[in-house]
Scaffold this active site. Structure first.
Site, PDB file in Angstrom:
ATOM      1  N   ASP A  98       0.807  -1.219   0.000  1.00 37.78           N
ATOM      2  CA  ASP A  98       0.000   0.000   0.000  1.00 37.78           C
ATOM      3  C   ASP A  98       0.844   1.274   0.000  1.00 37.78           C
ATOM      4  O   ASP A  98       2.008   1.273   0.432  1.00 37.78           O
ATOM      5  CB  ASP A  98      -0.880   0.035   1.251  1.00 37.78           C
ATOM      6  CG  ASP A  98      -2.088  -0.876   1.153  1.00 37.78           C
ATOM      7  OD1 ASP A  98      -2.148  -1.688   0.209  1.00 37.78           O
ATOM      8  OD2 ASP A  98      -2.965  -0.777   2.029  1.00 37.78           O
ATOM      9  N   HIS A 149      -6.068   3.221  -4.045  1.00 37.49           N
ATOM     10  CA  HIS A 149      -5.957   3.476  -2.608  1.00 37.49           C
ATOM     11  C   HIS A 149      -6.244   4.951  -2.315  1.00 37.49           C
ATOM     12  O   HIS A 149      -5.718   5.501  -1.345  1.00 37.49           O
ATOM     13  CB  HIS A 149      -4.555   3.085  -2.128  1.00 37.49           C
ATOM     14  CG  HIS A 149      -4.450   2.847  -0.656  1.00 37.49           C
ATOM     15  ND1 HIS A 149      -5.393   2.154   0.083  1.00 37.49           N
ATOM     16  CD2 HIS A 149      -3.485   3.198   0.244  1.00 37.49           C
ATOM     17  CE1 HIS A 149      -5.016   2.092   1.348  1.00 37.49           C
ATOM     18  NE2 HIS A 149      -3.860   2.732   1.471  1.00 37.49           N
ATOM     19  N   HIS A 153      -4.925   9.538   0.416  1.00 44.49           N
ATOM     20  CA  HIS A 153      -4.938   8.696   1.618  1.00 44.49           C
ATOM     21  C   HIS A 153      -5.714   9.324   2.781  1.00 44.49           C
ATOM     22  O   HIS A 153      -5.245   9.344   3.926  1.00 44.49           O
ATOM     23  CB  HIS A 153      -3.506   8.387   2.056  1.00 44.49           C
ATOM     24  CG  HIS A 153      -3.393   7.122   2.860  1.00 44.49           C
ATOM     25  ND1 HIS A 153      -3.608   7.073   4.228  1.00 44.49           N
ATOM     26  CD2 HIS A 153      -3.070   5.861   2.498  1.00 44.49           C
ATOM     27  CE1 HIS A 153      -3.418   5.833   4.658  1.00 44.49           C
ATOM     28  NE2 HIS A 153      -3.096   5.079   3.629  1.00 44.49           N
ATOM     29  N   HIS A 243       3.682  -2.336   3.118  1.00 39.86           N
ATOM     30  CA  HIS A 243       3.695  -0.988   2.554  1.00 39.86           C
ATOM     31  C   HIS A 243       4.988  -0.743   1.791  1.00 39.86           C
ATOM     32  O   HIS A 243       6.052  -1.234   2.181  1.00 39.86           O
ATOM     33  CB  HIS A 243       3.544   0.055   3.668  1.00 39.86           C
ATOM     34  CG  HIS A 243       2.233  -0.027   4.388  1.00 39.86           C
ATOM     35  ND1 HIS A 243       2.002  -0.953   5.386  1.00 39.86           N
ATOM     36  CD2 HIS A 243       1.078   0.675   4.240  1.00 39.86           C
ATOM     37  CE1 HIS A 243       0.761  -0.810   5.837  1.00 39.86           C
ATOM     38  NE2 HIS A 243       0.177   0.173   5.155  1.00 39.86           N
TER      39      HIS A 243
END
Length: 278
Positions: A98, A149, A153, A243
């Protein structure tokens, strides 16, 4: 090479890669929750964990309970819970990353995946993708799946529908431009889902995907700890969360190099999921 020709080539590569991996990938995922828990106190980094055969427990092999049939919007269902693991037979796992792409960490992660001929999923933030379109182009060329995503964020549960749609749509557009096709998967930042996120994601043709194993690598607990979490959580069908941006992810890079060959040696097939819906 003209832009249209480049996008056509990337789409062809993605289609061929999906066909090659289809035999080892389940056709569906199982819904459930994937909210991020409060971070524990980070343990002191230690020596890299010794590689060992992985023996998933009987408990981790149990299928999760579903939440009933989703309602349909067009060809993509509107769910009330995110999908979080693959279903079906076989020792297949999914690795997801991510917040990227970030050249400092995404590049060595892609190098490691290429070394072992493994495909993964990258849930990218639009503002990062806009700065690094070459990395999305490489993901396309190497058969990786790119998911949405959001652009910046944010915590979606604090936003209105119009802002959520903008966050999603802008990211879909930049992914299509750099990767060659629009994303089919969506992951809410922080694992914070709401009805609007599920509905708008479905309207944009995306399925919601959470995770089964959270490495908590964003707490920088040490490379050995990340390796242990992946190895301890390994089981058929799990989706691993790591990540490749959003902070110092050098531990995540080193951990992947350590646990990936161990998973493969233990008989796991690392691949990407297929969509049930066109």
């Amino acid at each position: 090479m003209q832009k249209d020709q480049l996008l056509t080539r990337r789409r062809a590569l993605l289609t061929g890669a999906a066909a090659l991996g289809a035999a080892g990938v389940a056709a569906a995922l199982v819904p459930g929750t994937g909210n991020r828990a409060a971070p524990p106190a980070p343990p002191a980094p230690g020596a890299q964990a010794a590689r060992r055969p992985l023996k998933p427990s009987e408990y981790r092999l149990r299928p999760l309970t579903g939440y009933g049939p989703p309602s349909a919007t067009g060809s993509t269902p509107v769910r009330t819970e995110p999908l979080l693991r693959m279903s079906g037979r076989g020792r297949t796992m999914v690795l997801t990353f991510d917040d990227g792409p970030d050249p400092r960490y995404t590049t060595p992660i892609l190098d490691t995946l290429a070394r072992y001929e493994v495909r993964a999923m990258f849930f990218v933030c639009g503002e990062m993708a806009a700065e690094n379109p070459d990395l999305l182009a490489r993901m396309a060329d190497e058969g990786h799946v790119v998911g949405n995503h959001t652009w910046s964020h944010p915590l979606l549960t604090r936003l209105g529908r119009r802002r959520i749609r903008l966050e999603m749509e802008r990211t879909c557009d930049i992914i299509e431009k750099a990767h060659g096709e629009r994303p089919q998967w969506f992951r809410a930042p922080y694992g914070a889902w709401n009805r609007a996120a599920f509905q708008l994601g479905a309207e944009l043709g995306m399925e919601p995907l959470a995770w089964t194993v959270d490495t908590l690598d964003w707490t920088t607990p040490g490379t050995a700890t990340i390796v242990d979490r992946v190895e301890d959580g390994a089981a058929p069908g799990v989706v691993v969360l790591s990540h490749d941006a959003g902070g110092d992810r050098s531990q995540s890079v080193r951990a992947l190099r350590a646990y990936l060959p161990g998973l493969l040696d233990s008989g796991y097939h690392i691949s990407v999921p297929r969509r049930q819906y066109a």
